[in-house]
Design a protein around this motif. Sequence first.
Motif, PDB file in Angstrom:
ATOM      1  N   ALA A  50       0.883  -1.170   0.000  1.00 14.63           N
ATOM      2  CA  ALA A  50       0.000   0.000   0.000  1.00 14.63           C
ATOM      3  C   ALA A  50       0.916   1.214   0.000  1.00 14.63           C
ATOM      4  N   THR A  51       0.856   2.035  -1.060  1.00 13.80           N
ATOM      5  CA  THR A  51       1.743   3.202  -1.093  1.00 13.80           C
ATOM      6  C   THR A  51       1.082   4.351  -0.346  1.00 13.80           C
ATOM      7  N   SER A  52       1.939   5.239   0.170  1.00 15.99           N
ATOM      8  CA  SER A  52       1.441   6.270   1.070  1.00 15.99           C
ATOM      9  C   SER A  52       2.172   7.588   0.823  1.00 15.99           C
ATOM     10  N   THR A  53       1.507   8.680   1.140  1.00 15.80           N
ATOM     11  CA  THR A  53       2.170   9.985   1.168  1.00 15.80           C
ATOM     12  C   THR A  53       3.206   9.958   2.285  1.00 15.80           C
ATOM     13  N   PHE A  54       4.353  10.648   2.089  1.00 15.32           N
ATOM     14  CA  PHE A  54       5.359  10.694   3.150  1.00 15.32           C
ATOM     15  C   PHE A  54       4.750  11.289   4.417  1.00 15.32           C
ATOM     16  N   GLY A  55       4.964  10.602   5.517  1.00 14.88           N
ATOM     17  CA  GLY A  55       4.434  11.099   6.796  1.00 14.88           C
ATOM     18  C   GLY A  55       3.189  10.348   7.232  1.00 14.88           C
ATOM     19  N   LEU A  56       2.547   9.635   6.291  1.00 16.77           N
ATOM     20  CA  LEU A  56       1.300   8.947   6.652  1.00 16.77           C
ATOM     21  C   LEU A  56       1.450   7.422   6.734  1.00 16.77           C
ATOM     22  N   GLU A  57       2.693   6.921   6.624  1.00 17.24           N
ATOM     23  CA  GLU A  57       2.898   5.471   6.578  1.00 17.24           C
ATOM     24  C   GLU A  57       2.289   4.776   7.798  1.00 17.24           C
ATOM     25  N   ALA A  58       2.481   5.360   9.002  1.00 12.39           N
ATOM     26  CA  ALA A  58       1.997   4.703  10.226  1.00 12.39           C
ATOM     27  C   ALA A  58       0.466   4.663  10.241  1.00 12.39           C
ATOM     28  N   VAL A  59      -0.158   5.681   9.661  1.00 13.59           N
ATOM     29  CA  VAL A  59      -1.629   5.718   9.622  1.00 13.59           C
ATOM     30  C   VAL A  59      -2.138   4.625   8.671  1.00 13.59           C
ATOM     31  N   VAL A  60      -1.472   4.499   7.523  1.00 12.75           N
ATOM     32  CA  VAL A  60      -1.852   3.450   6.568  1.00 12.75           C
ATOM     33  C   VAL A  60      -1.659   2.074   7.219  1.00 12.75           C
ATOM     34  N   ALA A  61      -0.522   1.898   7.901  1.00 14.91           N
ATOM     35  CA  ALA A  61      -0.235   0.599   8.540  1.00 14.91           C
ATOM     36  C   ALA A  61      -1.313   0.264   9.568  1.00 14.91           C
ATOM     37  N   ARG A  62      -1.749   1.260  10.320  1.00 13.52           N
ATOM     38  CA  ARG A  62      -2.788   1.014  11.329  1.00 13.52           C
ATOM     39  C   ARG A  62      -4.079   0.562  10.655  1.00 13.52           C
TER      40      ARG A  62
END
Length: 379
Positions: free
Chosen positions: A8-20
């Motif tokens: 799942a690709t993410s905007t920089f800074g939002l990786e932890a939110v995507v992972a959650r």
Amino acid sequence: MGKVEIIATSTFGLEAVVAREVRQLGYENVAVENGKVTFTADKLAICRVNLWLRTAERIRLKIGEFKATTFDELFEKTQALPWAEWIPEDAQFPVEGKSVKSKLFSVPDCQAIVKKAVVESMKKSYRKMWFDETGPMFKIEVALHKDIATLTIDTTGAGLHKRGYRRLISGAPLKETMAAAMIQLSFWNPDRPLHDPFCGSGTIPIEAALIGRNIAPGMNREFASEEWPSIPKKLWQEARRETHDLADYDRPLAITGTDIDGDIIMVANENAEEAMVEDAVRFKRLPVGSFTSDAKYGCIICNPPYGERLGEKQEVEQLYKVMGRTFSALDTWSYYILTSYPEFEKFFGREADRNRKLYNGNLKTYYYQYYGPRPPRSE
Ligand SMILES: C[S@@+](CC[C@H](N)C(=O)[O-])C[C@H]1O[C@@H](n2cnc3c(N)ncnc32)[C@H](O)[C@@H]1O
């Protein structure tokens, strides 16, 4: 069912939110890196994460990863991957690329080599010499990072921020994925009021309504991999059925949006209708300084003007002062503000309890978070 590796690709800074979000969908062993979240799951997960993830940019299927420092190596190792397991003989399969800190830095050359290698691999699998490329879309990406090549196929199509409800936009609209992230980074929950005093085309209130009613953001759109014969139709049906079963369309919500621009309020209302949450959100024209509320323990979540253009500096400084005065009158509320303006806190009149660097497009912004008291449990 065999396992697949999903990115799942993410905007920089939002990786932890995507992972959650990925974990909340029940997937484990989630690896978080810059700009992406990787996990292993069954094929059904491709459908579920496309439909449910609110903050990811797109979902890629990982076909292989290997070290490549020469074009020969890139060619041989790409050709050895099981492309025909996924790509049917009539598929369209364009190749995109990127290269960071790698010996193979010429992206056009890497793309051309990968294309040739995939064609050679498919020639062997399908025992034919020519591919018309008239069928479903399989966008391949070769991403080189420190000489490691990652080969993926995009399963999403139009980016995940395209929910399908926003036909009309304001001058500076917020991406739906960013709006959803701002909400998920806050302490708002569907029992608390939410207000956006700079609502523009309504993105934050609409995303909050979708979250509050557990409506999957991808429910009303299509995905590239829905056309893939390698993902059985019944998996897509099962995943879509789940979105209907889990949606709570009648959940009452106290979500409002206001904006000084009356025309944009009409746009916000139309977008809420498209998203089918018009009964959950109320929009009206109002300058921020006039906002008051008798409700308790609400959350303000907003992105005010940033004063990016020349001559707007004094105007936004004045606006931030008005915000500071208006918000501090709401003594049980929490507020969350996204802006790129460097001295926001100074003009707002209070240092944030927490701030977080986030990229809104290419613009570096900060998400200032001011925590009010927690609502009592019974409420
Ligand atoms: C960055 S845009 C917000 C975009 C919005 N989040 C969206 O997704 O469309 C800022 C908004 O603030 C509004 N605005 C500017 N000054 C205002 C004021 N004093 N009171 C209320 N709204 C104001 C503008 O009309 C504009 O719609």
